[in-house]
Motif scaffolding. Structure first.
Motif, PDB file in Angstrom:
ATOM      1  N   CYS A  80     -18.745  -5.431   3.093  1.00  0.00           N
ATOM      2  CA  CYS A  80     -17.542  -6.054   3.646  1.00  0.00           C
ATOM      3  C   CYS A  80     -17.244  -5.597   5.068  1.00  0.00           C
ATOM      4  O   CYS A  80     -17.152  -4.394   5.340  1.00  0.00           O
ATOM      5  N   ALA A  81     -17.028  -6.563   5.966  1.00  0.00           N
ATOM      6  CA  ALA A  81     -16.658  -6.274   7.348  1.00  0.00           C
ATOM      7  C   ALA A  81     -15.160  -6.415   7.577  1.00  0.00           C
ATOM      8  O   ALA A  81     -14.685  -6.132   8.685  1.00  0.00           O
ATOM      9  N   ILE A  82     -14.409  -6.838   6.577  1.00  0.00           N
ATOM     10  CA  ILE A  82     -13.002  -7.138   6.781  1.00  0.00           C
ATOM     11  C   ILE A  82     -12.184  -5.919   7.238  1.00  0.00           C
ATOM     12  O   ILE A  82     -11.274  -6.062   8.070  1.00  0.00           O
ATOM     13  N   PRO A  83     -12.459  -4.687   6.755  1.00  0.00           N
ATOM     14  CA  PRO A  83     -11.699  -3.552   7.319  1.00  0.00           C
ATOM     15  C   PRO A  83     -11.832  -3.423   8.832  1.00  0.00           C
ATOM     16  O   PRO A  83     -10.913  -2.935   9.495  1.00  0.00           O
ATOM     17  N   PHE A  84     -12.968  -3.882   9.399  1.00  0.00           N
ATOM     18  CA  PHE A  84     -13.121  -3.854  10.856  1.00  0.00           C
ATOM     19  C   PHE A  84     -12.183  -4.851  11.522  1.00  0.00           C
ATOM     20  O   PHE A  84     -11.811  -4.690  12.679  1.00  0.00           O
ATOM     21  N   GLY A  85     -11.830  -5.899  10.775  1.00  0.00           N
ATOM     22  CA  GLY A  85     -10.952  -6.926  11.327  1.00  0.00           C
ATOM     23  C   GLY A  85      -9.498  -6.724  10.991  1.00  0.00           C
ATOM     24  O   GLY A  85      -8.614  -7.228  11.701  1.00  0.00           O
ATOM     25  N   ARG A  86      -9.219  -5.987   9.915  1.00  0.00           N
ATOM     26  CA  ARG A  86      -7.836  -5.847   9.445  1.00  0.00           C
ATOM     27  C   ARG A  86      -7.305  -4.417   9.489  1.00  0.00           C
ATOM     28  O   ARG A  86      -6.093  -4.216   9.372  1.00  0.00           O
ATOM     29  N   GLY A  87      -8.185  -3.427   9.586  1.00  0.00           N
ATOM     30  CA  GLY A  87      -7.713  -2.056   9.660  1.00  0.00           C
ATOM     31  C   GLY A  87      -7.409  -1.464   8.300  1.00  0.00           C
ATOM     32  O   GLY A  87      -7.820  -1.986   7.256  1.00  0.00           O
ATOM     33  N   ASN A  88      -6.694  -0.359   8.306  1.00  0.00           N
ATOM     34  CA  ASN A  88      -6.374   0.353   7.076  1.00  0.00           C
ATOM     35  C   ASN A  88      -5.205  -0.301   6.347  1.00  0.00           C
ATOM     36  O   ASN A  88      -4.437  -1.062   6.926  1.00  0.00           O
ATOM     37  N   SER A  89      -5.070   0.031   5.061  1.00  0.00           N
ATOM     38  CA  SER A  89      -4.038  -0.594   4.237  1.00  0.00           C
ATOM     39  C   SER A  89      -2.645  -0.174   4.698  1.00  0.00           C
ATOM     40  O   SER A  89      -2.388   0.994   4.982  1.00  0.00           O
ATOM     41  N   ARG A  90      -1.752  -1.160   4.754  1.00  0.00           N
ATOM     42  CA  ARG A  90      -0.362  -0.926   5.119  1.00  0.00           C
ATOM     43  C   ARG A  90       0.501  -1.993   4.454  1.00  0.00           C
ATOM     44  O   ARG A  90       0.040  -3.114   4.248  1.00  0.00           O
ATOM     45  N   SER A  91       1.724  -1.650   4.139  1.00  0.00           N
ATOM     46  CA  SER A  91       2.566  -2.494   3.300  1.00  0.00           C
ATOM     47  C   SER A  91       3.840  -2.893   4.028  1.00  0.00           C
ATOM     48  O   SER A  91       4.374  -2.139   4.842  1.00  0.00           O
ATOM     49  N   VAL A  92       4.341  -4.063   3.688  1.00  0.00           N
ATOM     50  CA  VAL A  92       5.627  -4.527   4.197  1.00  0.00           C
ATOM     51  C   VAL A  92       6.736  -3.861   3.378  1.00  0.00           C
ATOM     52  O   VAL A  92       6.675  -3.859   2.142  1.00  0.00           O
ATOM     53  N   PRO A  93       7.746  -3.296   4.009  1.00  0.00           N
ATOM     54  CA  PRO A  93       8.848  -2.702   3.241  1.00  0.00           C
ATOM     55  C   PRO A  93       9.430  -3.689   2.233  1.00  0.00           C
ATOM     56  O   PRO A  93       9.572  -4.886   2.516  1.00  0.00           O
ATOM     57  N   THR A  94       9.750  -3.175   1.060  1.00  0.00           N
ATOM     58  CA  THR A  94      10.210  -4.026  -0.032  1.00  0.00           C
ATOM     59  C   THR A  94      11.409  -4.877   0.368  1.00  0.00           C
ATOM     60  O   THR A  94      11.468  -6.076   0.082  1.00  0.00           O
ATOM     61  N   GLY A  95      12.384  -4.269   1.027  1.00  0.00           N
ATOM     62  CA  GLY A  95      13.585  -5.007   1.415  1.00  0.00           C
ATOM     63  C   GLY A  95      13.283  -6.167   2.332  1.00  0.00           C
ATOM     64  O   GLY A  95      13.848  -7.269   2.173  1.00  0.00           O
TER      65      GLY A  95
END
Length: 407
Positions: free
Chosen positions: A145-160
């Protein structure tokens, strides 16, 4: 003065679709074409180039900007295309400052990005369903998979923030789809480390007027008890689970650096269907991964029946530069293509049997453009006599034609 409308060409995943709507809002009134690219396979990159050339022919006077994963991974290649005016990276494409800039290439190191979705789309005027990005990037490093090169590390939108946006979208849309690169990894980077299941619970509690909630691709090893209960017991969560399986042979899975075994996938599907029999299973499967022999492929082929996969997404393996799998012994391209075709044929047969089993049943669908089609809760496509777009209606299935249910 002429009035211009931006044109967004979204390729690849639902995350691109969600981000494309945010881009559309940022570019209101501009004569701009944006090709929101995909890099999941070499074929996806080829399709991006084709889309760029087609867009230039169709809108010769427009500004043409390329963004998305392919642009993030190889900005120089797209900047060199004579049709392209600008290249904007995945992190920058949701920032107003990037679109106000006149820089020919605006792409930063995606691995340094620590937040996501600074601008969540306020509307999806061209879609009956709304797509909401709640997660981006991926911390796993599957060897293909090359997608981490295009999207970076995992990060989340705050729940609120996610709930506020979904509450607004649910006023206009009968269904909301949660999207992400690795959706089931939602939460560890946020205060309190909420899980995806906790996010879904809070959405359902705080957005009571949301009628249908659908989840995009899930990694089965991260479906915990809370999320499993929601998928199988909550009527507003659609009975449609798309799993990132990739293969059905244990040695191939190990070489892919996946975190599950074949038996795990089969057991999960059995549990899901025992708890909620109407659940429809989708899955991503790769044909011709390096070192795959005929016996290994047979295990993946059999997985379509063993996991009752009725929404099969088949990808012929594509060596992506910089990935470990690209350095492994490759399967001959003609064999890869032939195996992909066999997987598609098996998937089509399984899907046809499933669709035939739905004839005579009542199905509830969300009506989509142009008003004579939509998707049932199980994501089967249904054709019907024209009704109002955006309505949720119940119909009786009369027949199956060309892979679609007919009401």
């Amino acid at each position: 003065m002429p009035s211009f409308a931006p044109h967004i060409v979204n390729l690849g995943c639902r995350l691109n679709l969600a981000e494309g709507e945010s881009i559309r809002a940022l570019l209101a009134g501009r004569d701009t074409v944006v090709v929101n690219s995909c890099a999941v396979t070499n074929e996806a990159v080829k399709q991006t180039r084709q889309a760029i050339r087609r867009a230039r022919r169709e809108r010769p006077g427009a500004e043409l900007v390329v963004t998305g994963c392919a642009a993030q991974i190889d900005p120089a290649a797209f900047a060199a295309m004579p049709e392209v005016d600008r290249v904007i990276g995945n992190a920058e494409k949701l920032l107003p400052a990037a679109w106000a800039s006149d820089a020919a290439v605006l792409v930063q190191d995606i691995a340094a990005v620590r937040d996501t979705a600074p601008h969540l789309a306020a509307s999806f005027s061209t879609h009956a369903r709304a797509f909401v990005e709640v997660q981006n990037g991926c911390d796993h490093r599957c060897t293909f998979c090359a997608i981490p090169f295009g999207r970076g590390n995992s990060r989340s939108v705050p729940t609120g923030a996610a709930i506020d946006r979904i509450a607004a979208l649910a006023e206009q849309h009968g269904e909301v789809v949660l999207t992400g690169v690795d959706l089931t990894s939602y939460g560890p980077d946020l205060p309190g480390a909420p899980s995806l299941g906790q996010l879904v619970e809070r959405i359902l509690t705080h957005v009571p007027h949301l009628r249908r909630l659908r989840l995009s691709s899930l990694d089965g090893v991260e479906i915990d008890d809370r999320l499993f209960a929601l998928l199988t017991q909550e009527p507003r969560v659609m009975p449609h689970v798309h799993l990132s399986l990739q293969a059905g042979d244990d040695l191939v899975l190990k070489r892919m650096k996946r975190r599950h075994a074949r038996a795990d996938a089969v057991a999960l599907v059995q549990r899901l269907k025992a708890a909620r029999p109407e659940i429809a299973i989708g899955a991503d499967l790769i044909a011709g991964f390096p070192t795959e022999d005929e016996a290994m492929f047979a295990n993946t082929l059999a997985l379509i029946d063993d996991c009752d996969i009725v929404h099969a997404h088949i990808f012929p393996y594509s060596p992506r530069t910089g990935t470990p799998a690209a350095r492994m012994p490759q399967v001959a391209p003609d064999i890869v293509r032939a195996r992909a075709a066999r997987l598609r044929e098996a998937g089509a047969r399984r899907r046809e049997r499933w669709l035939q089993s739905l004839v005579g049943t009542a199905q509830t669908l969300l009506v989509e453009r142009p008003g004579d089609r939509g998707h049932a809760a199980n994501f089967a496509e249904i054709r019907l006599a024209p009704v109002r777009i955006g309505d949720i209606v119940t119909v009786t299935i009369a027949a199956v034609h060309d892979g679609k249910l007919i009401a």
